[in-house]
Scaffold this motif. Sequence first.
Motif, PDB file in Angstrom:
ATOM      1  N   VAL A  40       0.843  -1.197   0.000  1.00  0.00           N
ATOM      2  CA  VAL A  40       0.000   0.000   0.000  1.00  0.00           C
ATOM      3  C   VAL A  40       0.878   1.247   0.000  1.00  0.00           C
ATOM      4  N   PHE A  41       0.738   2.074  -1.036  1.00  0.00           N
ATOM      5  CA  PHE A  41       1.503   3.305  -1.166  1.00  0.00           C
ATOM      6  C   PHE A  41       0.550   4.479  -0.933  1.00  0.00           C
ATOM      7  N   PRO A  42       0.639   5.108   0.255  1.00  0.00           N
ATOM      8  CA  PRO A  42      -0.377   6.060   0.689  1.00  0.00           C
ATOM      9  C   PRO A  42      -0.243   7.445   0.070  1.00  0.00           C
TER      10      PRO A  42
ATOM     11  N   ALA B   7       3.226   8.389  -1.403  1.00  0.00           N
ATOM     12  CA  ALA B   7       3.490   8.238  -2.839  1.00  0.00           C
ATOM     13  C   ALA B   7       3.151   9.498  -3.618  1.00  0.00           C
ATOM     14  N   CYS B   8       2.144  10.237  -3.140  1.00  0.00           N
ATOM     15  CA  CYS B   8       1.709  11.416  -3.881  1.00  0.00           C
ATOM     16  C   CYS B   8       0.810  12.290  -3.019  1.00  0.00           C
ATOM     17  N   VAL B   9       0.455  13.441  -3.572  1.00  0.00           N
ATOM     18  CA  VAL B   9      -0.577  14.287  -3.001  1.00  0.00           C
ATOM     19  C   VAL B   9      -1.846  14.023  -3.814  1.00  0.00           C
TER      20      VAL B   9
ATOM     21  N   ASN C 176       7.868  19.444  -2.282  1.00  0.00           N
ATOM     22  CA  ASN C 176       8.331  18.187  -1.689  1.00  0.00           C
ATOM     23  C   ASN C 176       8.656  17.131  -2.738  1.00  0.00           C
ATOM     24  N   ASP C 177       8.678  17.550  -4.005  1.00  0.00           N
ATOM     25  CA  ASP C 177       9.008  16.652  -5.116  1.00  0.00           C
ATOM     26  C   ASP C 177       8.096  15.427  -5.147  1.00  0.00           C
ATOM     27  N   LEU C 178       6.799  15.674  -4.957  1.00  0.00           N
ATOM     28  CA  LEU C 178       5.807  14.599  -4.974  1.00  0.00           C
ATOM     29  C   LEU C 178       4.886  14.728  -6.183  1.00  0.00           C
ATOM     30  N   PRO C 179       4.462  13.607  -6.757  1.00  0.00           N
ATOM     31  CA  PRO C 179       3.477  13.664  -7.834  1.00  0.00           C
ATOM     32  C   PRO C 179       2.118  14.104  -7.285  1.00  0.00           C
ATOM     33  N   VAL C 180       1.240  14.524  -8.191  1.00  0.00           N
ATOM     34  CA  VAL C 180      -0.140  14.824  -7.822  1.00  0.00           C
ATOM     35  C   VAL C 180      -1.066  13.857  -8.550  1.00  0.00           C
ATOM     36  N   ASN C 181      -2.080  13.388  -7.851  1.00  0.00           N
ATOM     37  CA  ASN C 181      -3.065  12.444  -8.394  1.00  0.00           C
ATOM     38  C   ASN C 181      -4.384  13.206  -8.487  1.00  0.00           C
ATOM     39  N   LEU C 182      -4.850  13.455  -9.717  1.00  0.00           N
ATOM     40  CA  LEU C 182      -5.830  14.504  -9.971  1.00  0.00           C
ATOM     41  C   LEU C 182      -7.241  14.046 -10.361  1.00  0.00           C
ATOM     42  N   HIS C 183      -8.212  14.710  -9.776  1.00  0.00           N
ATOM     43  CA  HIS C 183      -9.609  14.628 -10.192  1.00  0.00           C
ATOM     44  C   HIS C 183      -9.924  15.938 -10.912  1.00  0.00           C
ATOM     45  N   THR C 184      -9.847  15.911 -12.228  1.00  0.00           N
ATOM     46  CA  THR C 184     -10.150  17.101 -13.039  1.00  0.00           C
ATOM     47  C   THR C 184     -10.793  16.628 -14.331  1.00  0.00           C
TER      48      THR C 184
ATOM     49  N   THR D 135       8.086   5.290 -13.060  1.00  0.00           N
ATOM     50  CA  THR D 135       8.613   6.580 -13.503  1.00  0.00           C
ATOM     51  C   THR D 135       7.943   7.730 -12.751  1.00  0.00           C
ATOM     52  N   LEU D 136       6.647   7.619 -12.545  1.00  0.00           N
ATOM     53  CA  LEU D 136       5.909   8.682 -11.867  1.00  0.00           C
ATOM     54  C   LEU D 136       6.078   8.627 -10.356  1.00  0.00           C
ATOM     55  N   TYR D 137       6.053   7.412  -9.812  1.00  0.00           N
ATOM     56  CA  TYR D 137       6.024   7.262  -8.358  1.00  0.00           C
ATOM     57  C   TYR D 137       7.367   6.772  -7.808  1.00  0.00           C
ATOM     58  N   ASN D 138       8.167   7.716  -7.347  1.00  0.00           N
ATOM     59  CA  ASN D 138       9.476   7.370  -6.795  1.00  0.00           C
ATOM     60  C   ASN D 138       9.373   6.507  -5.552  1.00  0.00           C
ATOM     61  N   ARG D 139       8.324   6.712  -4.766  1.00  0.00           N
ATOM     62  CA  ARG D 139       8.153   5.929  -3.540  1.00  0.00           C
ATOM     63  C   ARG D 139       8.009   4.441  -3.876  1.00  0.00           C
ATOM     64  N   ILE D 140       7.228   4.136  -4.900  1.00  0.00           N
ATOM     65  CA  ILE D 140       7.057   2.752  -5.307  1.00  0.00           C
ATOM     66  C   ILE D 140       8.371   2.198  -5.848  1.00  0.00           C
ATOM     67  N   LYS D 141       9.060   3.027  -6.621  1.00  0.00           N
ATOM     68  CA  LYS D 141      10.331   2.594  -7.216  1.00  0.00           C
ATOM     69  C   LYS D 141      11.334   2.227  -6.141  1.00  0.00           C
ATOM     70  N   SER D 142      11.371   3.015  -5.065  1.00  0.00           N
ATOM     71  CA  SER D 142      12.344   2.740  -4.000  1.00  0.00           C
ATOM     72  C   SER D 142      12.013   1.460  -3.247  1.00  0.00           C
ATOM     73  N   VAL D 143      10.714   1.185  -3.089  1.00  0.00           N
ATOM     74  CA  VAL D 143      10.291  -0.026  -2.374  1.00  0.00           C
ATOM     75  C   VAL D 143      10.450  -1.264  -3.248  1.00  0.00           C
TER      76      VAL D 143
END
Length: 262
Positions: A55-57, A88-90, A125-133, A251-259
């Motif tokens: 789980v990547f929160p 993982a993201c905002v 914070n160098d985090l991706p954004v996960n968007l509802h638009t 590529t998008l989610y560095n947190r997942i890549k590190s894990v």
Amino acid sequence: MIDTHIHLDQYRSTELTNLIDDWQRNGIEGVVAVATDLRSSYHILEISERFPQFVFPCIGWHPEQQLPAEHELLELLHLINTEKHQIACVGEIGLPYYRLQEERRLSLTPYLDLFTQFVKVARDNDLPVNLHTVYDHAELAFNILQQEQVTKAQFHWLKAKRTIVKKIVDAGYFISLTPEVCYRKRDEILVEETPLEQLLLETDGPWPFEGPFKHKQTTPIFLQKSVKKLAELTGETVQQVKQHVYRNTLTLYNRIKSVKGG
């Protein structure tokens, strides 16, 4: 396969262990668990502590609801800053569309301000954004991303004009497909407009779907059918599609890549 947008806190907490075991047996390697408000953000963080390899929160405020109180917003922004190495993201963040259709007198301006604040803290914070638009608001969100020089974004369940999709693609952002790709022409067209190198897969679970998924509980296992349909639409093999989408996710989610060590 990784589900890049799911509301994991909306599944029964007591069933999560069995559900995740089942998902893993069926080839699901992880989920990007988005939040909807302050309480949801804390809940998602707690779940990720139980399943840290799966789980990547994410922390965020869903835009199709009342604006957060000032103390809630300040706490959310503080939480992002303090948990930046664990999330993982905002997300889920964005702009309301459906709510504005129901409440015509509602002003979009404070939602634009809120979205901009989240975008800035994600960028800082160098985090991706996960968007509802969706629809016309996708362009508004896109313009804010460009203004704030945000380079990492996922447009979740995108519904937008061809010209807007092109802008999103040209900027290098990612677009995620839901299981609707298996039965809706609109999503097939979106696949035609988006390079495979910029596509992600999601379920938005537990949101229910029609077609082959009607009357079934939404789970990341649905990605299996999405992958097959995407292979059919792109002319790639199922394995090639899996590799592309997995690589896109890392590529998008560095947190997942590190894990995952990808």
